[in-house]
Design an enzyme around this catalytic site. Sequence first.
Site, mmCIF file in Angstrom:
data_model
loop_
_atom_site.group_PDB
_atom_site.id
_atom_site.type_symbol
_atom_site.label_atom_id
_atom_site.label_comp_id
_atom_site.label_asym_id
_atom_site.label_seq_id
_atom_site.Cartn_x
_atom_site.Cartn_y
_atom_site.Cartn_z
ATOM 1 C CB CYS A 134 -0.929 -0.027 1.206
ATOM 2 S SG CYS A 134 -1.631 -1.662 1.470
ATOM 3 C CG ASN A 182 -6.908 -2.105 -0.223
ATOM 4 O OD1 ASN A 182 -5.972 -1.925 -0.992
ATOM 5 N ND2 ASN A 182 -6.751 -2.115 1.091
ATOM 6 C CG HIS A 225 -3.824 2.358 0.683
ATOM 7 N ND1 HIS A 225 -4.006 1.625 -0.474
ATOM 8 C CD2 HIS A 225 -4.082 1.516 1.703
ATOM 9 C CE1 HIS A 225 -4.335 0.396 -0.144
ATOM 10 N NE2 HIS A 225 -4.390 0.295 1.172
#
Lengths: 81, 324
Positions: B113, B278, B248
Site C-alpha cells: 500500500c 482496495n 490509499h
Amino acid sequence: MAKVAEKDILNIIQSALNLGNENITINSSISNTTEWDSLGHLSILTALDKFFKGKIGKIKGLAAADSVKKIIQILKNNQLI
Amino acid sequence: MKVLIEAIEYYLPPKIEDAGALKKDNPDWQIERIEERTGITKRHISGFNQTAVDMGMLAAEKLFLSGNRRDEIDLLILVTQSPDYKLPTSACLLQNLLKLNTACMAFDINLGCSGFIYALAVAASLIETGAAHKALVICSDTYTKYIDKADRTCRPIFSDGASAVLLKPCNHHCLGPFDMGTDGAGFLNLIVPSSGARTKKLDKPKGKLFMDGPELFMFTMDIVPKTINALLNKAGKTIEDIDLFVFHQASKVVIDNIIRRMEIPRRKTFINYHKIGNTVSASIPIVLKDAEKKGRLKPNDKIMLVGFGVGYSWGSCIVQWRPR
C-alpha cells in the site's frame, strides 16, 4: 478532560456496538456479546479513539483486547482512566 | 524535485464481485454490515491465469495508445507483491512484453500500500541524477488470488488492478517533499505465511493472506496522522494549503477516521473504494486518474498522497499538479 470512570467505557462500548436493550457489563467480551465481532471491535476502537481524542493509537495491546476487562485494564495501565 | 507526473492510466479486470457473490459463498455473513464498515460494494477479480504482469501490461498499453512513446522509456519500476515468479524479476518480463528498449533499467519494488510513494521517490531520484529521463511506474497486484473464499476480513476489501504512471523531468519543483517509514514489528499483521524462504511455520493458513484488522487499524491511527504532520512540517505548509488529499483506499472505516482525526474537510478528499475496492499500491494512482477525469484536479493544485499498510510501511509526498 474530566476523570474517566469505568462506566464511561461501558457506555462507549455499548454505544459503539449499537446493542439497544442488551447491556454491556464488566464481563462482556467478544465471545459472549452480540455484534462484538471483528467489525464490532473496529467500532469500539473508533469510539475509543474519538473519546480519547486520538490518544489510543499508540497503545500496545488495545487492538487485541477483546473483553471489557482487558480494555479497562489497558486504559488504566496507560493512565487514561 | 523537478519531476512531473505526465500521464496516468489504469486497468481493472472485468470480472466484478459484489454482495451477491459473497453471500452465495458465505450465507451467514451480514453483508450489509460489512459494506457499511468497509464502504466497498464491488471488487475486481483477475482472471484465473491473469497475473500482475498481465494487468500491468494492459495499463501501460493504454498510455501508449494515447500517444506516449515506449521508445523514450529508460526506467521501468514494477511495484508488486504478486510476482509471476520468485525469480526472475517480473519487471524484466514486463520490459520484454512492452517491447521497451533493452537500454531500459527495470526492477521490482516489493511493497504494498505504500509502494507507489516509494516508487515515485526512487524514480524521481534517478531522473534528477540524470540516470533516467522517462520513467514508467507500474503498480499491480492480484491479492485476491491469496484470499480464502471464507475470509471475512480480507475478501470484502481487496481487489485486483494495475496502474501505469509516466514521469519525466520538468522545470518546476513539482514533486516532494517525501516522508517515509517502516516498522517491521508489524509484519505478522498482514502476511501471506509460508510463501517464501522462511520455513518456520506460523499459526496461520499456509499461502493465504492473513490480516489482523484491528491491529492494522491501530497502526493507521498512530502512523498516518504522524506522517501527514511530518510532511506538512517538511513542506512548511498546513492542511489549508493542500488542495486534495489522496489516501490509499484501505476502506471506509480507515479513511473516515483519518479524516476525522486530522480535521480534513471532506471537500479536500476524493475516494473511489466503494466501486473499486482496495487495489493495494495501485489505489493511489487510480484515485489520481479518477479525480482528474472528474475535474477535481486543477493546474498547480497541491496534492498530498498518503500510502500505508503491509510491512508495516508508509509513505507520503506532495505533488504539484500540472504546474504552470
